[in-house]
Design a protein around this motif. Structure first.
Motif, PDB file in Angstrom:
ATOM      1  N   ALA A   1       0.838  -1.206   0.000  1.00  0.00           N
ATOM      2  CA  ALA A   1       0.000   0.000   0.000  1.00  0.00           C
ATOM      3  C   ALA A   1       0.868   1.249   0.000  1.00  0.00           C
ATOM      4  O   ALA A   1       0.555   2.235  -0.686  1.00  0.00           O
ATOM      5  N   ASP A   2       1.972   1.212   0.747  1.00  0.00           N
ATOM      6  CA  ASP A   2       2.883   2.356   0.772  1.00  0.00           C
ATOM      7  C   ASP A   2       3.464   2.623  -0.609  1.00  0.00           C
ATOM      8  O   ASP A   2       3.551   3.770  -1.060  1.00  0.00           O
TER       9      ASP A   2
ATOM     10  N   ALA B   1       0.863   4.094  -2.911  1.00  0.00           N
ATOM     11  CA  ALA B   1       0.606   5.501  -2.574  1.00  0.00           C
ATOM     12  C   ALA B   1       1.740   6.390  -3.057  1.00  0.00           C
ATOM     13  O   ALA B   1       1.494   7.455  -3.655  1.00  0.00           O
TER      14      ALA B   1
ATOM     15  N   SER C   1      -9.680   1.743   2.117  1.00  0.00           N
ATOM     16  CA  SER C   1      -8.434   1.666   2.898  1.00  0.00           C
ATOM     17  C   SER C   1      -8.008   3.040   3.403  1.00  0.00           C
ATOM     18  O   SER C   1      -7.288   3.763   2.713  1.00  0.00           O
TER      19      SER C   1
ATOM     20  N   LYS D   1      -5.799   3.708   5.653  1.00  0.00           N
ATOM     21  CA  LYS D   1      -4.348   3.766   5.823  1.00  0.00           C
ATOM     22  C   LYS D   1      -3.649   4.131   4.513  1.00  0.00           C
ATOM     23  O   LYS D   1      -2.683   4.900   4.498  1.00  0.00           O
ATOM     24  N   PHE D   2      -4.128   3.561   3.406  1.00  0.00           N
ATOM     25  CA  PHE D   2      -3.563   3.902   2.103  1.00  0.00           C
ATOM     26  C   PHE D   2      -3.724   5.398   1.840  1.00  0.00           C
ATOM     27  O   PHE D   2      -2.789   6.072   1.383  1.00  0.00           O
ATOM     28  N   CYS D   3      -4.906   5.920   2.154  1.00  0.00           N
ATOM     29  CA  CYS D   3      -5.186   7.335   1.886  1.00  0.00           C
ATOM     30  C   CYS D   3      -4.319   8.254   2.736  1.00  0.00           C
ATOM     31  O   CYS D   3      -3.825   9.280   2.247  1.00  0.00           O
TER      32      CYS D   3
ATOM     33  N   ARG E   1      -1.388   7.539   3.984  1.00  0.00           N
ATOM     34  CA  ARG E   1      -0.018   7.452   3.476  1.00  0.00           C
ATOM     35  C   ARG E   1       0.111   8.288   2.206  1.00  0.00           C
ATOM     36  O   ARG E   1       1.125   8.982   2.002  1.00  0.00           O
TER      37      ARG E   1
END
Length: 474
Positions: A236-237, A240, A352, A354-356, A358
């Motif tokens: 995901a990081d 992003a 997600s 967390k994705f956003c 990041r």
């Protein structure tokens, strides 16, 4: 008052002794029938000739299920011996018989251990705390704390004093804090090295509704921003980071942003980007708001933080448009970009968060880089150029008031303040990715705010006492 009764028909001796003793504790449930049963058993075991005397020594309250335990009440101990028993039986009651009071068992101020404060400083602190204790109850409430901090106006601003007293009130659910406990908490702030101690053991409910409205008054050292980067670790990081780099490349190409920086290019770029930058905070706040309503749980203050982030980005925009009025075509492109990006970010956040966060963290890294280049261009621009004028040109009034830039705040000062905002958004969004359920807003934890205020207070007190050298300051 002891008495002894003897029975000619038996060889048993019976003795009742009433002892008043507060230094011992009895594990009995005062609202149960334990006391009643114990008293009844005692009377049954007493020889017939002593029952009346024994009964007269017992307070009627001992045989009532409505008896309320009072920790300061004297304790009555009845002991008797009998040949059937191997050892005397002790039955304890909390007596209603009047007697002299005994000092409470709580540790006194003399028994408290202060490892960071010397006796002289403790005495000085206690005197000042007792001076603001208006009702002389040995405790400090929120209003009294407010008066205490106002004695240190060289250290605390009035807005900060009001904020701290509010956090103190809510963190202790309106209760006052004993002076001795407050002294221990102050001592704890000097021992605290990681900044996460919560020395007052205060609650964090204020994070749900209270936020620092004055934190955009950046100090000079806070304006010196360091460019940082969080290396992608997860898939995901990487997604992003790749998305941000791709979007930046396309936007730089479309707007003609290259190594040549002009006032026209700067205004065109920052105005457009700020119309988009204000979207993620609002989307995050709305979704988290609905989630909090559905789950009926706290959000840890993140809703307030993201609402403030969206407002902060909007203030960037409202300030910059006072320096340049965008064209009709420009405004139309903003509408299209908002619709496309807003819809995509909304769906992505639902899938997600967390994705956003990041993604936003990496966007803010780029923003810090951009504003650093702009600031450098202004500072090094040759005299007489448009960029050089921003070193002395006054910032728009709305910007001066929002960032407290001072009466003569310049556009260069404005750019530095905006960069500080972007750096905060960068760090906050990267931090949120690693948050666990139950964690509190990384930007504004009320308990740490209180710890910091107490620490600032005691350090100011210690500077007033030049002889104090024995304190162990972290």
């Amino acid at each position: 008052m002891p008495f002894v009764g003897h029975s000619k028909q038996t060889s048993r001796s019976f003795q009742v002794e009433i002892l008043m003793n507060l230094s011992e504790h009895v594990e009995l449930n005062p609202v149960s029938n334990n006391l009643k049963k114990a008293g009844t058993q005692f009377l049954r075991a007493a020889p017939s000739g002593t029952k009346a005397a024994a009964r007269s020594q017992l307070a009627p309250a001992m045989f009532s299920t409505r008896f309320a335990l009072n920790a300061s009440a004297p304790v009555t101990t009845f002991s008797y011996s009998n040949p059937i028993m191997e050892a005397p039986i002790n039955v304890r009651f909390f007596s209603a018989i009047p007697t002299s009071t005994v000092a409470p068992t709580d540790k006194s101020a003399d028994q408290r251990k202060f490892s960071a404060l010397s006796a002289d400083v403790i005495k000085m602190l206690r005197e000042e705390l007792e001076a603001v204790d208006v009702n002389k109850d040995g405790k400090i409430d929120a209003d009294e704390l407010k008066q205490l901090l106002r004695k240190h106006k060289g250290v605390f601003r009035e807005a900060e004093i009001l904020e701290i007293s509010e956090l103190y009130y809510s963190g202790n659910a309106g209760k006052s804090v004993p002076i001795d406990n407050l002294l221990e908490a102050i001592d704890g702030t000097l021992k605290n090295k990681d900044g996460k101690q919560n020395v007052l053991n205060a609650g964090r409910c204020a994070a749900e509704y209270y936020y620092d409205l004055n934190h955009h008054k950046w100090n000079e050292d806070e304006l010196n921003i360091e460019l940082t980067h969080i290396k992608p670790k997860t898939i995901a990081d990487r997604l992003a980071y790749g998305a941000v780099k791709g979007v930046r490349l396309g936007f730089d190409t479309a707007t003609g942003w290259n190594h040549e920086i002009t006032t026209s290019k700067v205004m065109q770029r920052v105005i457009f980007l700020e119309t988009i930058a204000a979207v993620p905070g609002m989307v995050a706040a709305i979704i988290r708001h609905f989630k909090s309503l559905r789950s009926m749980e706290r959000d840890g203050g993140l809703i307030n933080m993201f609402l403030e982030e969206a407002t902060n980005e909007r203030m960037h925009l409202l300030t910059f448009v006072r320096m340049r009025d965008p064209s009709i075509l420009f405004r139309a492109s903003v509408i299209g970009a908002q619709f496309g990006f807003g819809t995509a970010f909304l769906l992505a956040y639902i899938i997600s968060p967390k994705f956003c966060h990041r993604f936003v963290g990496y966007v803010e890294e780029e923003a810090c880089s951009t504003y650093t280049k702009i600031i450098h261009a202004i500072e090094t621009a040759p005299e007489g150029s448009e960029l050089a004028e921003w070193r002395t040109q006054k910032a728009p009034k709305i910007g001066i008031s929002y960032w407290h830039l001072g009466e003569n705040g310049t556009v260069l000062d404005l750019m530095k303040a905006v960069r500080a905002d972007e750096a905060e958004h960068r760090d906050v969004n990267h931090s949120v990715v690693n948050m666990k359920p139950g964690d509190v807003n990384p930007r504004y934890d009320p308990t740490l705010r209180l710890d910091s205020a107490l620490n600032k207070y005691v350090r100011d007190m210690m500077t007033r006492n030049p002889k104090e050298e024995s304190a162990k300051i972290a």
